[in-house]
Write a protein that holds these residues in place. Structure first.
Motif, PDB file in Angstrom:
ATOM      1  N   THR A  12       0.819  -1.216   0.000  1.00 34.28           N
ATOM      2  CA  THR A  12       0.000   0.000   0.000  1.00 34.28           C
ATOM      3  C   THR A  12       0.855   1.270   0.000  1.00 34.28           C
ATOM      4  O   THR A  12       0.320   2.367   0.138  1.00 34.28           O
ATOM      5  CB  THR A  12      -0.932   0.027   1.229  1.00 34.28           C
ATOM      6  N   GLN A  13       2.155   1.124  -0.176  1.00 34.96           N
ATOM      7  CA  GLN A  13       3.043   2.286  -0.186  1.00 34.96           C
ATOM      8  C   GLN A  13       3.157   2.932  -1.560  1.00 34.96           C
ATOM      9  O   GLN A  13       3.593   4.057  -1.676  1.00 34.96           O
ATOM     10  CB  GLN A  13       4.447   1.903   0.296  1.00 34.96           C
ATOM     11  N   GLY A  14       2.817   2.195  -2.611  1.00 27.98           N
ATOM     12  CA  GLY A  14       2.917   2.735  -3.957  1.00 27.98           C
ATOM     13  C   GLY A  14       4.296   2.519  -4.544  1.00 27.98           C
ATOM     14  O   GLY A  14       5.044   1.634  -4.124  1.00 27.98           O
ATOM     15  N   ALA A  15       4.630   3.346  -5.529  1.00 28.25           N
ATOM     16  CA  ALA A  15       5.894   3.207  -6.245  1.00 28.25           C
ATOM     17  C   ALA A  15       7.078   3.592  -5.361  1.00 28.25           C
ATOM     18  O   ALA A  15       7.040   4.594  -4.655  1.00 28.25           O
ATOM     19  CB  ALA A  15       5.879   4.068  -7.507  1.00 28.25           C
ATOM     20  N   CYS A  16       8.100   2.762  -5.421  1.00 26.95           N
ATOM     21  CA  CYS A  16       9.317   2.968  -4.628  1.00 26.95           C
ATOM     22  C   CYS A  16      10.531   2.657  -5.499  1.00 26.95           C
ATOM     23  O   CYS A  16      10.427   1.957  -6.508  1.00 26.95           O
ATOM     24  CB  CYS A  16       9.361   2.011  -3.435  1.00 26.95           C
ATOM     25  N   GLU A  17      11.673   3.157  -5.063  1.00 30.61           N
ATOM     26  CA  GLU A  17      12.944   2.791  -5.685  1.00 30.61           C
ATOM     27  C   GLU A  17      13.812   2.127  -4.629  1.00 30.61           C
ATOM     28  O   GLU A  17      13.913   2.622  -3.502  1.00 30.61           O
ATOM     29  CB  GLU A  17      13.665   4.009  -6.248  1.00 30.61           C
ATOM     30  N   ARG A  99      -3.228  -6.376  -1.213  1.00 29.06           N
ATOM     31  CA  ARG A  99      -2.613  -7.244  -2.232  1.00 29.06           C
ATOM     32  C   ARG A  99      -1.905  -6.432  -3.303  1.00 29.06           C
ATOM     33  O   ARG A  99      -0.910  -6.884  -3.872  1.00 29.06           O
ATOM     34  CB  ARG A  99      -3.660  -8.151  -2.873  1.00 29.06           C
ATOM     35  N   GLY A 100      -2.450  -5.272  -3.626  1.00 29.10           N
ATOM     36  CA  GLY A 100      -1.807  -4.409  -4.618  1.00 29.10           C
ATOM     37  C   GLY A 100      -1.907  -4.912  -6.047  1.00 29.10           C
ATOM     38  O   GLY A 100      -1.161  -4.455  -6.910  1.00 29.10           O
ATOM     39  N   GLU A 138      -6.695   5.136  -5.882  1.00 24.04           N
ATOM     40  CA  GLU A 138      -6.238   6.059  -6.932  1.00 24.04           C
ATOM     41  C   GLU A 138      -4.793   6.480  -6.704  1.00 24.04           C
ATOM     42  O   GLU A 138      -4.009   6.570  -7.661  1.00 24.04           O
ATOM     43  CB  GLU A 138      -7.143   7.294  -6.985  1.00 24.04           C
ATOM     44  N   GLU A 139      -4.420   6.737  -5.458  1.00 23.15           N
ATOM     45  CA  GLU A 139      -3.038   7.121  -5.172  1.00 23.15           C
ATOM     46  C   GLU A 139      -2.068   6.018  -5.566  1.00 23.15           C
ATOM     47  O   GLU A 139      -1.004   6.287  -6.119  1.00 23.15           O
ATOM     48  CB  GLU A 139      -2.872   7.469  -3.692  1.00 23.15           C
ATOM     49  N   LEU A 140      -2.422   4.771  -5.278  1.00 25.32           N
ATOM     50  CA  LEU A 140      -1.561   3.644  -5.653  1.00 25.32           C
ATOM     51  C   LEU A 140      -1.406   3.553  -7.170  1.00 25.32           C
ATOM     52  O   LEU A 140      -0.288   3.455  -7.684  1.00 25.32           O
ATOM     53  CB  LEU A 140      -2.120   2.322  -5.115  1.00 25.32           C
ATOM     54  N   ILE A 141      -2.528   3.578  -7.865  1.00 24.86           N
ATOM     55  CA  ILE A 141      -2.489   3.473  -9.327  1.00 24.86           C
ATOM     56  C   ILE A 141      -1.782   4.689  -9.933  1.00 24.86           C
ATOM     57  O   ILE A 141      -0.939   4.552 -10.821  1.00 24.86           O
ATOM     58  CB  ILE A 141      -3.916   3.303  -9.897  1.00 24.86           C
TER      59      ILE A 141
END
Length: 172
Positions: A12-17, A99-100, A138-141
């Motif tokens: 649930t954190q979204g995009a990361c590097e 689950r993402g 929406e934030e995740l996508i």
């Protein structure tokens, strides 16, 4: 195995590097961690133990541009995800968010959006828990789509609408 500089989606954190893979001492024992910097929440750092299969499973490679376009063009054919019982609906939403899975997230967003429009057309308010879920999904996508498509997050919705009104990916 993931590498330094890989861009991923993490739960649930979204995009990361992944900025490093390092030995860290949190508590009594030293463990090897993926050190992930959130790309949408710049001040967040996530430490994922390399040997924890459950947490590593939450790390997913970013979708390609082609996969995103396919996902968008498949949206109209997907059945909405809706549960009338509010308690069960909250559980369903939490499960999908944790689950993402991007296909499920897109279905969830579409379902919530359609339900919101229906309620508004009847002069009724959209439930607050559904609104929160919609915003989180929406934030995740948006975090992933904006990164891959190289557009600002606030333009993702208009990009999706544009794609749905235009030609299919096979003819594009």
């Amino acid at each position: 195995m993931f590498q330094v500089h890989d861009k991923i989606m993490y739960g649930t954190q979204g995009a990361c590097e992944i900025t490093e893979i390092a030995d860290k001492n949190f508590g009594r024992e030293k463990h090897r961690y993926y050190v992930c910097k959130s790309l949408s929440r710049r001040d967040e750092t996530i430490f994922v133990p390399v040997d924890n299969e459950k947490l590593v499973a939450k790390m997913q490679p970013l979708l390609s541009r082609e996969e995103i376009l396919r996902l968008i063009h498949d949206m109209p054919g997907e059945d909405p995800l809706w549960e009338e019982d509010e308690t069960l609906r909250k559980q369903l939403h939490a499960s999908i968010l944790s689950r993402g899975d991007r296909r499920e997230l897109v279905r969830l967003i579409r379902s919530l959006y359609l339900h919101k429009k229906e309620r508004e057309s009847k002069g009724k308010k959209f439930h607050q828990c559904d609104e929160r879920c919609l915003k989180e999904a929406e934030e995740l996508i948006n975090s992933e789509f904006s990164l891959v498509l190289q557009i600002p997050p606030q333009q993702v919705v208009s990009f999706i609408r544009q794609q749905l009104e235009g030609p299919s990916p096979e003819t594009a």
